[in-house]
Scaffold this motif. Structure first.
Motif, PDB file in Angstrom:
ATOM      1  N   UNK A 172      -7.053  78.300  22.550  1.00 37.33           N
ATOM      2  CA  UNK A 172      -6.822  79.148  21.369  1.00 37.33           C
ATOM      3  C   UNK A 172      -7.692  78.697  20.201  1.00 37.33           C
ATOM      4  N   UNK A 173      -7.664  77.394  19.906  1.00 36.63           N
ATOM      5  CA  UNK A 173      -8.403  76.870  18.759  1.00 36.63           C
ATOM      6  C   UNK A 173      -9.909  77.007  18.940  1.00 36.63           C
ATOM      7  N   UNK A 174     -10.387  76.769  20.161  1.00 38.51           N
ATOM      8  CA  UNK A 174     -11.823  76.882  20.412  1.00 38.51           C
ATOM      9  C   UNK A 174     -12.310  78.311  20.219  1.00 38.51           C
ATOM     10  N   UNK A 175     -11.438  79.281  20.451  1.00 35.96           N
ATOM     11  CA  UNK A 175     -11.800  80.689  20.263  1.00 35.96           C
ATOM     12  C   UNK A 175     -11.674  81.125  18.811  1.00 35.96           C
ATOM     13  N   UNK A 176     -10.628  80.623  18.112  1.00 36.12           N
ATOM     14  CA  UNK A 176     -10.314  81.154  16.780  1.00 36.12           C
ATOM     15  C   UNK A 176     -10.842  80.303  15.633  1.00 36.12           C
ATOM     16  N   UNK A 177     -10.917  78.985  15.814  1.00 31.08           N
ATOM     17  CA  UNK A 177     -11.318  78.112  14.698  1.00 31.08           C
ATOM     18  C   UNK A 177     -12.022  76.861  15.215  1.00 31.08           C
ATOM     19  N   UNK A 178     -13.138  77.012  15.927  1.00 29.92           N
ATOM     20  CA  UNK A 178     -13.820  75.834  16.487  1.00 29.92           C
ATOM     21  C   UNK A 178     -14.301  74.859  15.423  1.00 29.92           C
ATOM     22  N   UNK A 179     -14.533  75.361  14.218  1.00 35.12           N
ATOM     23  CA  UNK A 179     -15.031  74.492  13.147  1.00 35.12           C
ATOM     24  C   UNK A 179     -14.016  73.440  12.734  1.00 35.12           C
ATOM     25  N   UNK A 180     -12.754  73.619  13.083  1.00 33.03           N
ATOM     26  CA  UNK A 180     -11.719  72.650  12.728  1.00 33.03           C
ATOM     27  C   UNK A 180     -11.697  71.449  13.660  1.00 33.03           C
ATOM     28  N   UNK A 181     -12.260  71.597  14.855  1.00 35.95           N
ATOM     29  CA  UNK A 181     -12.052  70.608  15.900  1.00 35.95           C
ATOM     30  C   UNK A 181     -13.080  69.490  15.879  1.00 35.95           C
ATOM     31  N   UNK A 182     -12.547  68.255  15.787  1.00 36.60           N
ATOM     32  CA  UNK A 182     -13.330  67.061  16.024  1.00 36.60           C
ATOM     33  C   UNK A 182     -12.893  66.471  17.349  1.00 36.60           C
ATOM     34  N   UNK A 183     -12.816  65.159  17.451  1.00 42.91           N
ATOM     35  CA  UNK A 183     -12.349  64.532  18.694  1.00 42.91           C
ATOM     36  C   UNK A 183     -10.881  64.893  18.967  1.00 42.91           C
ATOM     37  N   UNK A 184     -10.587  65.271  20.190  1.00 36.39           N
ATOM     38  CA  UNK A 184      -9.229  65.645  20.581  1.00 36.39           C
ATOM     39  C   UNK A 184      -8.799  64.770  21.750  1.00 36.39           C
TER      40      UNK A 184
END
Length: 344
Positions: A172-184
């Motif tokens: 979901x996040x990679x589709x809607x808000x990838x700019x938020x994601x750092x290391x997971x």
């Protein structure tokens, strides 16, 4: 390759291999093959189908239902797991396979009785449960990361099995808000190895070039865990907070459904960590209505149908409040938010 496997491949469905050697589709709830309608009208229709199914079972003599179930279970891995007198919970891989949907079943879960069971309203509710949980995790993570995009994110999954709620939250996040994601980092606290092993294999498939999680810094770790002894969870939360990570915890079909009151409070207290730990905790709570209570009484799988009214005081004891919930008939998926006391 079988005709069904060919069809899955044509539709872009990925396969991952379980420790037992067989391959299963990787659930992606954004894909039409796996998505369950979640609008009010669709959930209402599912509820009516569920209640009609329950009324049909109630009309049949109990001895006849026991005979029918015993006969069908000989031909179904799903029914063997659900009605196994020696089992008090469903293993992670079988539970995962139930959520695939009838059209996506592969051996050894694709017998005629298994397919019929997979069409049932009850199993559709389980699929909806995971989808709703993943969406709530994604929403909570996006909210927590919005002020500091790229901050490390730790998704702590208690009794998570393959942790596909957390994996789908990342989709979901990679589709809607990838700019938020750092290391997971997905941390699965589970006594069983096979479920998390499959989840890690699925994650590797999703991270391949051209796939939904490619390019993200994502890893999964399994920690052997018994929720009656929270020291590993304490260590996990302490390490995450020391690294400056955002923590979002979850337990779909796990702690809040099977755990005792004391186990729930103890684990939530560990997650809260006096206001320094998980700001959001997502999980499923077994419905407490009379129909669900009757189903639980007739099954060897001993979830606790406490409902939201019975669950909310337990969360409050650990410093959390229910911020919102989403219904899936057999359970309600809740988002808990940490409530800070004046001294924190």
């Amino acid at each position: 390759m079988s005709e069904r496997t060919d069809a899955l491949a044509r539709d872009g469905v990925l396969l991952a291999r379980a420790a037992s050697g067989f391959a299963l589709p990787v659930i992606d709830v954004t894909h039409p093959r796996f998505a369950v309608p979640d609008d009010d009208a669709s959930v209402g229709a599912l509820r009516r189908a569920f209640m009609e199914n329950e009324r049909g079972h109630a009309r049949a003599p109990r001895f006849l239902m026991r005979w029918i179930i015993a006969s069908a279970a000989r031909k179904s891995r799903f029914l063997q797991a659900v009605f196994n007198p020696g089992a008090t919970f469903l293993d992670g891989i079988t539970t995962y396979a139930m959520k695939l949907g009838e059209a996506n079943l592969l051996p050894p879960f694709d017998g005629e009785v298994d397919r019929s069971f997979a069409r049932s309203p009850h199993v559709t509710c389980l699929r909806l449960r995971m989808q709703q949980t993943a969406a709530l995790i994604a929403d909570a993570a996006a909210r927590e990361l919005s002020e500091m995009p790229g901050r490390p994110l730790h998704l702590v999954d208690i009794a998570g099995g393959p942790a596909m709620d957390a994996v789908n939250a990342l989709i979901f996040l990679a589709r809607s808000a990838p700019e938020l994601l750092g290391p997971v980092r997905i941390v699965v606290l589970d006594p069983d190895e096979s479920g998390p092993a499959f989840g890690a294999a699925a994650l590797r498939e999703l991270a391949q070039p051209g796939r939904s999680l490619h390019g993200l810094d994502v890893s999964m770790q399994r920690i052997a865990y018994d929720w009656a002894a929270t020291a590993p969870l304490d260590d996990c939360v302490a390490a995450a907070t020391a690294s400056g990570a955002v923590i979002v915890a979850s337990s779909e079909g796990g702690l809040f459904e099977y755990g005792s009151d004391e186990a729930i409070v103890r684990n939530l207290t560990s997650l809260h960590a006096a206001g320094r730990g998980a700001r959001a905790v997502i999980g499923s709570v077994t419905s407490g209505d009379e129909h669900r209570r009757r189903m639980v009484a007739e099954s060897s799988v001993k979830v606790i149908p406490r409902g939201l009214d019975g669950f909310a005081p337990l969360a409050a004891r650990a410093g959390y409040a229910i911020a919102r919930s989403r219904p899936a008939i057999v359970s309600d998926q809740v988002e808990l938010v940490a409530v800070r006391s004046e001294g924190e």
